[in-house]
Write an enzyme that holds these catalytic residues in place. Structure first.
Site, PDB file in Angstrom:
ATOM      1  N   HIS A  93       5.525 -26.047  13.269  1.00  0.00           N
ATOM      2  CA  HIS A  93       6.935 -26.441  13.212  1.00  0.00           C
ATOM      3  C   HIS A  93       7.212 -27.771  13.921  1.00  0.00           C
ATOM      4  CE1 HIS A  93       7.283 -22.526  11.589  1.00  0.00           C
ATOM      5  NE2 HIS A  93       7.462 -21.860  12.700  1.00  0.00           N
ATOM      6  N   ARG A 107       0.813  -1.216   0.000  1.00  0.00           N
ATOM      7  CA  ARG A 107       0.000   0.000   0.000  1.00  0.00           C
ATOM      8  C   ARG A 107       0.850   1.271   0.000  1.00  0.00           C
ATOM      9  NH1 ARG A 107      -4.494  -0.770   4.228  1.00  0.00           N
ATOM     10  NH2 ARG A 107      -2.674  -0.420   5.498  1.00  0.00           N
ATOM     11  N   ASP A 150       1.484 -21.128  17.624  1.00  0.00           N
ATOM     12  CA  ASP A 150       2.603 -20.481  16.934  1.00  0.00           C
ATOM     13  C   ASP A 150       3.689 -21.490  16.533  1.00  0.00           C
ATOM     14  OD1 ASP A 150       4.066 -18.090  16.103  1.00  0.00           O
ATOM     15  OD2 ASP A 150       5.414 -18.497  17.781  1.00  0.00           O
ATOM     16  N   LYS A 181      14.746 -25.632   6.423  1.00  0.00           N
ATOM     17  CA  LYS A 181      16.035 -25.675   7.122  1.00  0.00           C
ATOM     18  C   LYS A 181      16.844 -26.875   6.661  1.00  0.00           C
ATOM     19  CE  LYS A 181      14.377 -23.349  11.277  1.00  0.00           C
ATOM     20  NZ  LYS A 181      15.222 -22.234  11.649  1.00  0.00           N
ATOM     21  N   GLU A 222      13.856 -21.247  22.561  1.00  0.00           N
ATOM     22  CA  GLU A 222      14.303 -19.932  22.071  1.00  0.00           C
ATOM     23  C   GLU A 222      14.674 -19.056  23.260  1.00  0.00           C
ATOM     24  OE1 GLU A 222      12.080 -18.470  18.371  1.00  0.00           O
ATOM     25  OE2 GLU A 222      10.504 -19.169  19.693  1.00  0.00           O
ATOM     26  N   HIS A 278       8.534 -22.555   7.464  1.00  0.00           N
ATOM     27  CA  HIS A 278       9.959 -22.336   7.151  1.00  0.00           C
ATOM     28  C   HIS A 278      10.866 -23.402   7.769  1.00  0.00           C
ATOM     29  CE1 HIS A 278      10.259 -20.261  11.057  1.00  0.00           C
ATOM     30  NE2 HIS A 278      11.568 -20.381  10.941  1.00  0.00           N
ATOM     31  N   LYS A 285       9.653 -19.684  24.776  1.00  0.00           N
ATOM     32  CA  LYS A 285      10.459 -18.464  24.611  1.00  0.00           C
ATOM     33  C   LYS A 285      11.165 -18.176  25.935  1.00  0.00           C
ATOM     34  CE  LYS A 285       8.020 -16.644  20.740  1.00  0.00           C
ATOM     35  NZ  LYS A 285       8.879 -17.047  19.648  1.00  0.00           N
ATOM     36  N   LYS A 341       2.325 -18.790   7.285  1.00  0.00           N
ATOM     37  CA  LYS A 341       1.568 -19.031   8.487  1.00  0.00           C
ATOM     38  C   LYS A 341       1.282 -17.708   9.183  1.00  0.00           C
ATOM     39  CE  LYS A 341       3.552 -19.925  12.455  1.00  0.00           C
ATOM     40  NZ  LYS A 341       4.540 -19.279  13.339  1.00  0.00           N
TER      41      LYS A 341
HETATM   42  C1  BG6 Z   1       8.060 -18.494  13.783  1.00  0.00           C
HETATM   43  C2  BG6 Z   1       7.312 -18.155  15.036  1.00  0.00           C
HETATM   44  O1  BG6 Z   1       7.239 -19.230  12.906  1.00  0.00           O
HETATM   45  O2  BG6 Z   1       9.218 -19.255  14.104  1.00  0.00           O
HETATM   46  C3  BG6 Z   1       8.214 -17.388  15.994  1.00  0.00           C
HETATM   47  O3  BG6 Z   1       6.176 -17.366  14.724  1.00  0.00           O
HETATM   48  C4  BG6 Z   1       9.496 -18.148  16.240  1.00  0.00           C
HETATM   49  O4  BG6 Z   1       7.540 -17.119  17.215  1.00  0.00           O
HETATM   50  C5  BG6 Z   1      10.140 -18.575  14.930  1.00  0.00           C
HETATM   51  O5  BG6 Z   1      10.364 -17.312  16.975  1.00  0.00           O
HETATM   52  C6  BG6 Z   1      11.320 -19.503  15.177  1.00  0.00           C
HETATM   53  O6  BG6 Z   1      12.007 -19.692  13.987  1.00  0.00           O
HETATM   54  P1  BG6 Z   1      13.557 -20.025  13.962  1.00  0.00           P
HETATM   55  O7  BG6 Z   1      13.870 -20.242  12.517  1.00  0.00           O
HETATM   56  O8  BG6 Z   1      14.274 -18.850  14.565  1.00  0.00           O
HETATM   57  O9  BG6 Z   1      13.739 -21.255  14.796  1.00  0.00           O
END
Ligand code: BG6
Length: 488
Positions: A241, A51, A236, A183, A217, A179, A336, A149
């Site tokens: 994942h 936008r 999330d 990896k 994390e 994603h 986290k 996502k």
């Molecule tokens: C994302 C989540 O999909 O993956 C995040 O929304 C998370 O909350 C992230 O931090 C972790 O990805 P990676 O590649 O850093 O392990």
């Protein structure tokens, strides 16, 4: 070891949300790295669409800054960056209205190239974008769309999204990104399992005591508090994942490494997952970091809701009701503000059925741990004799293979997004989630979430910088097991 780069066909990639966070952090720097690697054809174009009122020159400036800031630049020269930016354009567009669509249509008409549209926008705009693409004649049968996502927040919303996209595009044209599948080491899971004779015969309930999957994390919710507080760790991370990791570690060998063969097998795993019992789930919320309360506040301060019941940590135990895994527990945890950034899958094998050694020699288990990040590699714990006199005492030693050491420094580091975008251009859906897979994952997740909501459960606090709640350790202890220490 020098990796091979196979150029892809000429393409036009339109990034809706082209000025957004994901485009700046991942997509643009990733594309630049592919350009530097020589994978991007000279006729390929990247078209940012958003936008924001910008012209192509303004967008190129933004892209250059993003590439510099988010690590795409490496040792590339200013000339190389300029050559890449020459292939970048911009269209100011209104996803819900008319503005900009004629300009985009003009750019995309009759190019004869692969056409890909990256929906790097809120899911609430997916339907609008898909509809506009069709109205403006850009949803032809070879076009591809890439969606991020969160793909829904439960089964019903995921079904609705799938139905909306299916109105305009065929499943073969839809690339749902997780994603984690991009990896390097996650793909290595398949190479390790299905490229070696060594592991597969032991990969079942008869030999495996249990499997642990940890994605820890150190970051907090950062500036994403509003999104995160509506999601929590289950939506999330676990639904997507960790679920993908679970599938890859547990699935049957597909007949071929092709999109539907792989995804069929993953789907069977998800459908065979048992419901999770209430006392097999443990949720937590991080506390402030002592002494650093300002910069590292507790979860509720970070999301701006003093009564939030959303979890920033979850640990759970589940089982897969099929012939291979019946009776083998799978323990999953993610959170986290934990003690280290570390993603690891650990396969703990059973003890030998009988020990020929004296009782004080101890009983040992082989442990195979697959480190996904950082420090990617594989370690196999092997039991040997403790050196020296004094009889037969057993100890465990690690057979350690760190991929960076084994493969040498030349091994190309490819970010998940780079690989996945190139796969979109190649038309390879193996590392993307199919619609039925996403729905099956929600069908397993929904009752877990509904369960704790109905029971009115509140997450327990855990200290920042630890390995999660004390109850999550109890979950293991009750079964006579323990989590592997989270270590970087
Ligand atoms: C994302 C989540 O999909 O993956 C995040 O929304 C998370 O909350 C992230 O931090 C972790 O990805 P990676 O590649 O850093 O392990």
């Amino acid at each position: 070891m020098v990796s091979r780069v196979i150029p892809v066909d000429p393409f036009d990639l339109v990034i809706f949300g082209g000025t957004g966070d994901l485009a700046r952090r991942k997509i643009l720097p990733g594309l630049f790295r592919r350009f530097v690697a020589g994978q991007m054809p000279a006729t390929a174009r990247i078209i940012g669409a958003a936008r924001t009122k910008l012209d192509s020159a303004g967008y190129r400036k933004m892209a250059a800054e993003a590439i510099e800031e988010f690590g795409g630049i490496g040792s590339a020269s200013a000339d190389t960056l300029k050559a890449f930016l020459d292939q970048v354009e911009y269209v100011a567009i209104d996803a819900k209205g008319k503005a900009g669509w004629a300009d985009l249509q003009k750019l995309m008409q009759g190019t004869g190239k692969v056409e890909a549209y990256y929906f790097s926008v809120a899911p609430s705009l997916f339907g609008d974008l898909a509809e506009r693409l069709q109205q403006w004649g850009m949803a032809d049968k070879d076009a591809r769309i890439v969606v991020e996502k969160p793909f829904g927040r439960d089964l019903v919303t995921a079904q609705a999204l799938n139905a909306t996209l299916a109105t305009y595009f065929d499943e073969k044209q839809i690339y749902r990104i997780d994603h984690y599948l991009g990896k390097e080491t996650v793909q290595n899971l398949m190479a390790v399992r299905f490229g070696n004779m060594l592991f597969e015969p032991l990969w079942n309930a008869q030999y495996v005591d249990h499997i642990q999957i940890t994605v820890a994390e150190t970051v907090g919710v950062g500036g994403r508090g509003e999104y995160y507080d509506r999601s929590g760790a289950m939506r999330d991370m676990v639904q997507n994942h960790l679920m993908q990791l679970l599938c890859l570690i547990a699935m049957e060998p597909p007949a071929r490494f092709d999109p539907d063969a792989v995804r069929d097998e993953k789907l069977k795993v998800i459908r065979a997952l048992d419901p999770v019992l209430p006392h097999h789930i443990n949720r937590g919320q991080y506390d402030a970091e002592p002494g650093n309360e300002e910069s590292h506040p507790n979860y509720r301060v970070a999301v701006g809701d003093p009564r939030s019941k959303t979890e920033s940590f979850i640990a759970l135990k589940t089982q897969i009701s099929n012939w291979r895994w019946s009776g083998t527990p799978f323990y999953l945890r993610t959170g986290k503000r934990m003690s280290a950034r570390s993603s690891e899958i650990t396969v703990v094998f059973k003890e030998t059925p009988h020990s020929i050694f004296a009782e004080d020699a101890g009983r040992h288990r082989n442990v195979l741990s697959i480190r996904l990040q950082p420090n990617e590699g594989i370690t196999l714990g092997v039991t040997i004799k403790e050196p020296g006199p004094g009889g037969m005492r057993l100890i465990d030693v690690p057979l350690d293979m760190t991929f960076a050491e084994a493969l040498g420094e030349d091994a190309e580091q490819v970010d998940a997004y780079e690989r996945l975008i190139m796969d979109v251009i190649r038309g390879n859906q193996t590392l993307f989630m199919r619609g039925d897979e996403v729905e099956a994952a929600w069908a397993w997740t929904d009752p877990i979430i509904q369960g704790w909501e109905t029971r009115g459960e509140v997450p327990k606090f855990y200290d920042s910088g630890t390995d999660g709640t004390t109850d999550s350790h109890e979950l293991m202890r009750r079964d006579g097991r323990e989590w592997r220490k989270v270590s970087p």
